[in-house]
Design a protein around this motif. Structure first.
Motif, mmCIF file in Angstrom:
data_model
loop_
_atom_site.group_PDB
_atom_site.id
_atom_site.type_symbol
_atom_site.label_atom_id
_atom_site.label_comp_id
_atom_site.label_asym_id
_atom_site.label_seq_id
_atom_site.Cartn_x
_atom_site.Cartn_y
_atom_site.Cartn_z
ATOM 1 N N VAL A 115 0.849 -1.187 0.000
ATOM 2 C CA VAL A 115 0.000 0.000 0.000
ATOM 3 C C VAL A 115 0.883 1.235 0.000
ATOM 4 O O VAL A 115 2.064 1.193 0.362
ATOM 5 N N ASP A 116 0.286 2.380 -0.411
ATOM 6 C CA ASP A 116 1.068 3.614 -0.523
ATOM 7 C C ASP A 116 1.598 4.091 0.820
ATOM 8 O O ASP A 116 2.662 4.708 0.894
ATOM 9 N N SER A 117 0.844 3.838 1.871
ATOM 10 C CA SER A 117 1.268 4.308 3.190
ATOM 11 C C SER A 117 2.343 3.434 3.809
ATOM 12 O O SER A 117 2.887 3.768 4.861
ATOM 13 N N GLY A 118 2.670 2.314 3.178
ATOM 14 C CA GLY A 118 3.700 1.426 3.701
ATOM 15 C C GLY A 118 3.116 0.243 4.458
ATOM 16 O O GLY A 118 2.022 0.320 5.033
ATOM 17 N N ASP A 119 3.838 -0.838 4.457
ATOM 18 C CA ASP A 119 3.426 -2.034 5.203
ATOM 19 C C ASP A 119 3.870 -1.909 6.658
ATOM 20 O O ASP A 119 5.004 -1.499 6.936
ATOM 21 N N LYS A 120 2.986 -2.237 7.572
ATOM 22 C CA LYS A 120 3.330 -2.211 8.992
ATOM 23 C C LYS A 120 3.515 -3.636 9.474
ATOM 24 O O LYS A 120 2.618 -4.473 9.344
ATOM 25 N N ILE A 121 4.696 -3.889 10.035
ATOM 26 C CA ILE A 121 5.066 -5.224 10.485
ATOM 27 C C ILE A 121 5.355 -5.168 11.980
ATOM 28 O O ILE A 121 6.068 -4.256 12.449
ATOM 29 N N TYR A 122 4.804 -6.103 12.736
ATOM 30 C CA TYR A 122 5.029 -6.144 14.181
ATOM 31 C C TYR A 122 6.042 -7.241 14.499
ATOM 32 O O TYR A 122 5.910 -8.383 14.050
ATOM 33 N N LEU A 123 7.056 -6.860 15.282
ATOM 34 C CA LEU A 123 8.151 -7.767 15.617
ATOM 35 C C LEU A 123 8.287 -7.884 17.121
ATOM 36 O O LEU A 123 7.756 -7.062 17.886
ATOM 37 N N THR A 124 9.035 -8.879 17.559
ATOM 38 C CA THR A 124 9.300 -9.078 18.976
ATOM 39 C C THR A 124 10.815 -9.050 19.213
ATOM 40 O O THR A 124 11.598 -8.843 18.290
ATOM 41 N N ARG A 125 11.211 -9.292 20.456
ATOM 42 C CA ARG A 125 12.634 -9.292 20.783
ATOM 43 C C ARG A 125 13.394 -10.336 19.967
ATOM 44 O O ARG A 125 14.586 -10.158 19.676
ATOM 45 N N ASP A 126 12.727 -11.429 19.604
ATOM 46 C CA ASP A 126 13.401 -12.464 18.813
ATOM 47 C C ASP A 126 13.939 -11.899 17.501
ATOM 48 O O ASP A 126 14.965 -12.369 16.995
ATOM 49 N N ALA A 127 13.245 -10.884 16.959
ATOM 50 C CA ALA A 127 13.700 -10.286 15.709
ATOM 51 C C ALA A 127 15.029 -9.566 15.896
ATOM 52 O O ALA A 127 15.874 -9.541 14.996
ATOM 53 N N ILE A 128 15.241 -8.990 17.078
ATOM 54 C CA ILE A 128 16.522 -8.341 17.371
ATOM 55 C C ILE A 128 17.611 -9.401 17.503
ATOM 56 O O ILE A 128 18.687 -9.299 16.895
ATOM 57 N N ASP A 129 17.332 -10.415 18.300
ATOM 58 C CA ASP A 129 18.330 -11.448 18.561
ATOM 59 C C ASP A 129 18.726 -12.213 17.302
ATOM 60 O O ASP A 129 19.895 -12.589 17.131
ATOM 61 N N SER A 130 17.747 -12.447 16.424
ATOM 62 C CA SER A 130 18.030 -13.233 15.227
ATOM 63 C C SER A 130 18.558 -12.401 14.068
ATOM 64 O O SER A 130 18.935 -12.953 13.032
ATOM 65 N N GLY A 131 18.604 -11.075 14.228
ATOM 66 C CA GLY A 131 19.125 -10.224 13.164
ATOM 67 C C GLY A 131 18.153 -10.076 12.007
ATOM 68 O O GLY A 131 18.492 -10.413 10.865
ATOM 69 N N TYR A 132 16.971 -9.558 12.294
ATOM 70 C CA TYR A 132 15.952 -9.393 11.255
ATOM 71 C C TYR A 132 16.495 -8.464 10.163
ATOM 72 O O TYR A 132 16.986 -7.368 10.455
ATOM 73 N N PRO A 133 16.405 -8.855 8.892
ATOM 74 C CA PRO A 133 16.967 -8.019 7.820
ATOM 75 C C PRO A 133 16.151 -6.755 7.600
ATOM 76 O O PRO A 133 14.915 -6.774 7.663
ATOM 77 N N LEU A 134 16.833 -5.668 7.323
ATOM 78 C CA LEU A 134 16.184 -4.378 7.094
ATOM 79 C C LEU A 134 16.440 -3.906 5.675
ATOM 80 O O LEU A 134 17.488 -4.185 5.090
ATOM 81 N N GLN A 135 15.475 -3.145 5.137
ATOM 82 C CA GLN A 135 15.592 -2.603 3.792
ATOM 83 C C GLN A 135 15.750 -1.091 3.847
ATOM 84 O O GLN A 135 15.553 -0.456 4.887
ATOM 85 N N HIS A 136 16.088 -0.531 2.694
ATOM 86 C CA HIS A 136 16.253 0.915 2.573
ATOM 87 C C HIS A 136 14.953 1.630 2.950
ATOM 88 O O HIS A 136 13.869 1.229 2.538
ATOM 89 N N LEU A 137 15.070 2.667 3.796
ATOM 90 C CA LEU A 137 13.964 3.528 4.252
ATOM 91 C C LEU A 137 13.028 2.845 5.242
ATOM 92 O O LEU A 137 11.944 3.369 5.538
ATOM 93 N N ASP A 138 13.419 1.687 5.777
ATOM 94 C CA ASP A 138 12.631 1.091 6.850
ATOM 95 C C ASP A 138 12.617 2.026 8.060
ATOM 96 O O ASP A 138 13.610 2.715 8.347
ATOM 97 N N ALA A 139 11.472 2.074 8.766
ATOM 98 C CA ALA A 139 11.348 2.900 9.969
ATOM 99 C C ALA A 139 10.942 2.005 11.136
ATOM 100 O O ALA A 139 9.915 1.328 11.085
ATOM 101 N N ILE A 140 11.767 2.008 12.179
ATOM 102 C CA ILE A 140 11.546 1.179 13.362
ATOM 103 C C ILE A 140 11.113 2.071 14.517
ATOM 104 O O ILE A 140 11.686 3.134 14.746
ATOM 105 N N ARG A 141 10.087 1.641 15.251
ATOM 106 C CA ARG A 141 9.701 2.340 16.485
ATOM 107 C C ARG A 141 9.618 1.346 17.620
ATOM 108 O O ARG A 141 8.958 0.305 17.507
ATOM 109 N N ILE A 142 10.309 1.674 18.712
ATOM 110 C CA ILE A 142 10.280 0.839 19.915
ATOM 111 C C ILE A 142 9.328 1.501 20.905
ATOM 112 O O ILE A 142 9.613 2.582 21.417
#
Length: 488
Positions: A258-285
């Motif tokens: 969608v034009d507004s961007g995909d929203k993905i919800y992650l947990t601490r496991d994503a940090i530990d496992s090294g979740y891959p990031l793409q250009h212009l990704d925006a993370i909020r904790i």
């Protein structure tokens, strides 16, 4: 007349020349001051390298003869030391040059009091190109670092500070990471520039944003292979103490559905496992504080302590600790209330129930405890305390009108439609305050005052009873007329 005009022209020319000379002298003084400051900085720095264009002053005594000798460094970096020797100074620091020169002079003239001083540091040009607004040549000097030449106004949103290459005059190319210099003080990644350097800024290929509960929120350029683990732990310096890593939010703009961007919800496991990031990704904790329950306060409440008057109702969202009593909630938020807050008649809406809640004991008795505890989604309603002024008598629309501070008696008469001219032709009023005191027109109108417009026009009473009088007189006149006719 002609001679006077010529003399006046000459005088004007002389004045202009003097002004020009003064400005020229002032600019020369400023330039001299700048050179002096640069020279002082260079003399105090062990990092200053001999540069083509430097001017040094050598002083010593040849026997009884004082010698002052200027040494100018050219692009060959070979200098003549007062005809006592020639040395190659390429790559040497000022301190090394000073030691070599003073050694040559001392060998020829012992006890000569030799001294070498940098008089004018060289200035030179370097070129900045690549991912910048405009490729340009910049005039600089030997103690300028690479980062100082990458003007923020000349960078683009895609300028990479992680991959900046410098090609020297001899063709050697080195690549530097200015992030390491700025964050960790690694000055090997922020070198001094040299004459003829060509600086090339690379295009940033993967830039991401991290916000919320991390120690260093910001925009970062990731290197190949780096993931969410490096973004949080290395760049953002870790999670804050109140971070909630179970609800990490990622908004992905590139190749989103969608034009507004995909929203993905992650947990601490994503940090530990090294979740891959793409250009212009925006993370909020998010923060664990966001999970604290809320209640609402509406009505005659204010956001700040400035000003007591409220023209419209306000709605506040208030976070509270589970188990908090309404007395403690009200006591720590006394700034909500003003003179027009009817705290006595407040009430609580909880579900479909409406619960009366007198706040006055809570506000003025620190030991008071309410029987009610704050619950999630409660709504506390603070009514407006409304005062009135009563207007009666010879006005168009008598009644009770809302009290407005600092308004005069005629304001309320106007609200009542104004005087009835046929009943009150002289604007005479009786003003009685709430305590029964009689006020004058000059006194301030207070709440619950009664204003009575007197019915004082004589014409009004005449008009009121004129029909009756006219009828009576007509009857009498008719009776007299009939009596006279009968008597004849």
């Amino acid at each position: 007349m002609k001679h006077r005009l010529i003399a006046l022209c000459f005088l004007l020319i002389i004045i202009l020349l003097r002004v020009f000379a003064q400005e020229l002298n002032a600019s020369e003084v400023k330039e001299s001051d700048a050179l002096s400051r640069f020279a002082q900085v260079a003399l105090s720095s062990s990092d200053y390298r001999v540069t083509a264009g430097d001017i040094y002053t050598l002083q010593y005594a040849a026997g009884t003869v004082p010698v002052v000798y200027k040494i100018v460094v050219d692009s060959s970096y070979r200098i003549n030391v007062s005809n006592l020797g020639i040395i190659n100074v390429a790559g040497k620091s000022y301190q090394q040059l000073k030691t070599d020169v003073e050694g040559i002079v001392t060998n020829n003239y012992p006890l000569s009091g030799v001294q070498l001083v940098l008089t004018e540091p060289a200035s030179f040009r370097v070129r900045v190109t690549g991912e910048v607004q405009n490729s340009q040549e910049i005039v600089t000097w030997a103690l300028a670092r690479l980062s100082g030449l990458l003007n923020i106004d000349n960078r683009t949103p895609y300028s990479s500070l992680r991959d900046v290459s410098v090609r020297s005059q001899n063709g050697q190319i080195r690549t530097y990471d200015l992030f390491k210099a700025q964050r960790f003080g690694d000055m090997t990644q922020d070198p001094y520039v040299r004459p003829g350097d060509v600086i090339t800024v690379s295009h940033a290929t993967r830039v991401v944003t991290v916000a919320g509960e991390v120690e260093r929120p910001g925009i970062y350029q990731l290197l190949p292979g780096e993931s969410l683990r490096e973004l949080i732990g290395y760049y953002a310096n870790g999670l804050s103490p109140i971070a909630d890593p179970t609800r990490i939010e990622l908004v992905r703009q590139v190749e989103s559905a969608v034009d507004s961007g995909d929203k993905i919800y992650l947990t601490r496991d994503a940090i530990d496992s090294g979740y891959p990031l793409q250009h212009l990704d925006a993370i909020r904790i998010p923060s664990i504080i966001e999970l604290i329950p809320v209640m609402f306060v509406e009505g005659a409440v204010r956001l700040t302590e400035e000003g007591d008057e409220l023209s419209t109702a306000t709605r506040l969202t208030v976070r509270f600790t589970v188990g908090e009593n309404y007395a403690s909630l009200v006591q720590r938020n006394q700034a909500w209330f003003s003179a027009i807050s009817d705290t006595k008649n407040a009430y609580l809406i909880r579900g479909v129930a409406r619960i009366p809640l007198n706040l006055n004991p809570m506000l003025y008795d620190s030991s008071y405890r309410s029987q009610y505890f704050v619950e999630h989604n409660d709504t506390l309603i603070i009514p407006f305390r409304q005062y009135f002024v009563t207007v009666s008598g010879a006005v168009h629309s008598p009644g009770r009108f809302p009290y407005i501070p600092d308004r005069s008696w005629d304001y309320y008469i106007g609200l009542a439609g104004g005087f009835l001219p046929e009943r009150n032709s002289h604007k005479i009023v009786d003003i009685i305050d709430f305590a029964g005191n009689k006020l004058t027109k000059k006194d301030i109108i207070t709440p619950e005052t009664n204003i009575t417009a007197r019915a004082n026009s004589g014409l009004y009473y005449f008009n009121q009873y004129a029909p009756v009088i006219t009828t009576v007189l007509s009857v009498v006149s008719t009776f007299i007329t009939i009596t006279l006719l009968i008597s004849q």
